[in-house]
Enzyme design. Structure first.
Site, PDB file in Angstrom:
ATOM      1  N   GLU A 146       3.431  -6.267   1.233  1.00  0.00           N
ATOM      2  CA  GLU A 146       2.363  -7.263   1.224  1.00  0.00           C
ATOM      3  C   GLU A 146       2.805  -8.556   0.546  1.00  0.00           C
ATOM      4  O   GLU A 146       2.447  -9.652   0.973  1.00  0.00           O
ATOM      5  CB  GLU A 146       1.113  -6.705   0.532  1.00  0.00           C
ATOM      6  N   TYR A 228      -6.617  -9.896  -2.438  1.00  0.00           N
ATOM      7  CA  TYR A 228      -6.064  -9.344  -1.202  1.00  0.00           C
ATOM      8  C   TYR A 228      -5.086  -8.206  -1.480  1.00  0.00           C
ATOM      9  O   TYR A 228      -5.219  -7.092  -0.961  1.00  0.00           O
ATOM     10  CB  TYR A 228      -5.365 -10.408  -0.353  1.00  0.00           C
ATOM     11  N   ASP A 246      -7.416 -11.602   4.783  1.00  0.00           N
ATOM     12  CA  ASP A 246      -6.310 -12.539   4.909  1.00  0.00           C
ATOM     13  C   ASP A 246      -6.629 -13.497   6.049  1.00  0.00           C
ATOM     14  O   ASP A 246      -7.748 -13.508   6.569  1.00  0.00           O
ATOM     15  CB  ASP A 246      -4.969 -11.803   5.107  1.00  0.00           C
ATOM     16  N   CYS A 300      -6.479 -11.157  18.703  1.00  0.00           N
ATOM     17  CA  CYS A 300      -7.348 -12.290  18.359  1.00  0.00           C
ATOM     18  C   CYS A 300      -6.509 -13.371  17.670  1.00  0.00           C
ATOM     19  O   CYS A 300      -6.737 -13.737  16.530  1.00  0.00           O
ATOM     20  CB  CYS A 300      -8.479 -11.811  17.443  1.00  0.00           C
ATOM     21  N   CYS A 307      -9.030 -11.939  24.895  1.00  0.00           N
ATOM     22  CA  CYS A 307     -10.394 -11.405  24.791  1.00  0.00           C
ATOM     23  C   CYS A 307     -10.638 -10.236  25.743  1.00  0.00           C
ATOM     24  O   CYS A 307     -11.411  -9.329  25.437  1.00  0.00           O
ATOM     25  CB  CYS A 307     -11.406 -12.516  25.038  1.00  0.00           C
TER      26      CYS A 307
END
Length: 495
Positions: A146, A228, A246, A300, A307
């Protein structure tokens, strides 16, 4: 890619490569302001996924998930309260249940195979028997990944992560390293402050017992870990029911609810955390959080969302608005913030190569040395090594830059280029422009080859105590944590 201009020759590519190695690469950034500037980005992707064979979920596991969505006996404790979310923005109970099922089913079939990723569905039967040591190792791996993924693309991080985990497989191994070793391993990823926080956090945890905290609230007490990263570690490694937010999650939620407010506004950021807290699955919180981020990274996306293949399209208000109003597009969400104008900085850099009187330049270059200066422990590129450099007030002529550099060398190293040595070669190599997130830095690079009357080791009798420096052989340069990036130049010349 950085480029040198007006370069007379490529004889000193290795030196320049070192000069240019630590500044990192230009990257597309999705930034959010949050506590401790903890951002996890770099999840953009264009991978097309195929449904693997034999990946259907058992009915038992699907039923477990549906039971958890409908009425788990234990109420999950989200990172933030969710009751005060405005009507019309929050997710209904039915939407929440359906979104959980849809996203987890999609994630089970389409998640990318990444070295740090843990997929709890594959090991649910063995989870109760899992050794605590393995859980700790997984939490450490999530933490490392991360931090590396903050403002860095996934494909870039993979190789760095594998090398890091091979050298320091546990938090205890990392705590025994030195900051210089950490910077050397990090070289090329940029944003070196991340590496220092990771290293300092590991030392703090080991000093306090050696166990990574399991709760997000406790993880946030570690240097460099904010909302986060604490949520990611706690939910993915320890299954605490907490959200993560995020850039990808912001984009997904902004489109699901057609949030038109500025995503960097503090009130809007809080709203996104509340919405994410509503959605997080109480049985598989880590997988759900990863599913939400994966959706933003691969489906996305910022400019070309798919979509038609999105598992959440039936719940997407932005898509619904776009279908009913031709002036509206899904990509209108989230709204684009005003970019902050970059500061323009200028610097003169001198690659100083040293020879003693006993060395003939044209016969043996292997015993030459280069001067390196360590940057301050705070600020931009903190604690890294670089060639001597001087800040400039703006665009300057070569004679002014050389005068400033001569003064710097004399003041810091007692090197008088006009008296104590012979100038074998002095030439302008070129100009290098690097773009940081908030600074446009232009470097004027020159090469200065000096041959001294005495030995090299006798040069620095009384250097400035405020300057940390050392002389290194050319073959040692590539293994050091330097500020600049030769790798860019080498690749450029090969191409």
């Amino acid at each position: 890619m950085p480029a040198l201009e007006n370069k007379p020759n490529l004889k000193f590519d290795l030196i320049l490569e070192m000069l240019l190695s630590g500044l990192g690469h230009n990257k597309k950034k999705w930034k959010m302001e949050r506590q401790q500037q903890d951002v996890c980005l770099g999840m953009e992707g264009d991978v097309n996924f195929q449904e693997p064979e034999g990946s259907d979920m058992s009915e038992k596991k699907k039923n477990m998930r549906r039971m958890s969505n409908g009425g788990a006996s234990k109420k999950p404790q989200p990172l933030v309260e969710v009751e005060d979310i405005e009507d019309g923005i929050s997710f209904s109970r039915d939407e929440t249940q359906k979104l959980r099922v849809a996203l987890l089913d999609w994630y089970d079939l389409n998640h990318r195979d990444l070295p740090w990723r843990t997929h709890h569905r594959e090991s649910e039967e063995k989870q109760e028997e899992e050794e605590e040591e393995e859980v700790e190792r997984r939490a450490y791996g999530v933490w490392v990944s991360e931090v590396m993924l903050q403002q860095t693309r996934v494909q870039t991080v993979i190789a760095y992560y594998n090398r890091w985990m091979k050298k320091w497989p546990t938090i205890h191994h990392l705590a025994q390293a030195s900051l210089e070793e950490v910077n050397e391993m990090w070289a090329g990823l940029g944003y070196y402050r991340r590496a220092r926080f990771l290293f300092e956090g590991a030392k703090k945890i080991v000093a306090e017992g050696g166990k990574i905290p399991k709760m997000a609230s406790m993880l946030r007490k570690i240097p460099g870990i904010g909302d986060y990263t604490s949520g990611a570690i706690a939910s993915i490694a320890f299954k605490e029911v907490v959200p993560v937010v995020d850039g990808n999650v912001v984009r997904v939620i902004a489109r699901l609810r057609a949030v038109s407010a500025n995503p960097k506004d503090s009130a809007t950021v809080k709203r996104f955390w509340k919405l994410a807290a509503q959605l997080v699955d109480p049985i598989r919180p880590g997988d759900f959080n990863q599913a939400l981020m994966e959706l933003g990274a691969t489906v996305c996306t910022p400019l070309n969302p798919s979509c038609s293949s999105c598992p959440a399209s039936e719940f997407c208000h932005a898509l619904s608005n776009a279908k009913h109003d031709s002036t509206v597009a899904v990509t209108d969400y989230p709204v684009k913030g005003v970019k902050v104008k970059q500061r323009r900085d200028f610097s003169a850099v001198c690659v100083v190569e040293l020879f003693g009187a006993e060395t003939l330049l044209d016969k043996n270059q292997s015993i030459s040395k280069f001067i390196l200066v360590k940057r301050p422990e705070e600020g931009l590129l903190a604690g890294l090594w670089e060639f001597p450099s001087v800040s400039l007030d703006g665009e300057t002529v070569p004679s002014s830059r050389r005068e400033a550099m001569d003064h710097f060398l004399k003041a810091n190293f007692k090197i008088d280029v006009r008296k104590a040595c012979n100038i074998v070669l002095r030439e302008d190599i070129g100009e290098f422009v690097h773009i940081f997130s908030h600074i446009r830095l232009k470097l004027y690079v020159e090469l200065l080859v000096l041959q001294f009357k005495g030995g090299i080791d006798d040069l620095f009798k009384s250097p400035d105590d405020k300057t940390t420096w050392k002389c290194v052989y050319s073959n040692a340069l590539p293994s050091m944590g330097l500020t600049t990036s030769v790798s860019c130049l080498c690749i450029e010349q090969v191409e």
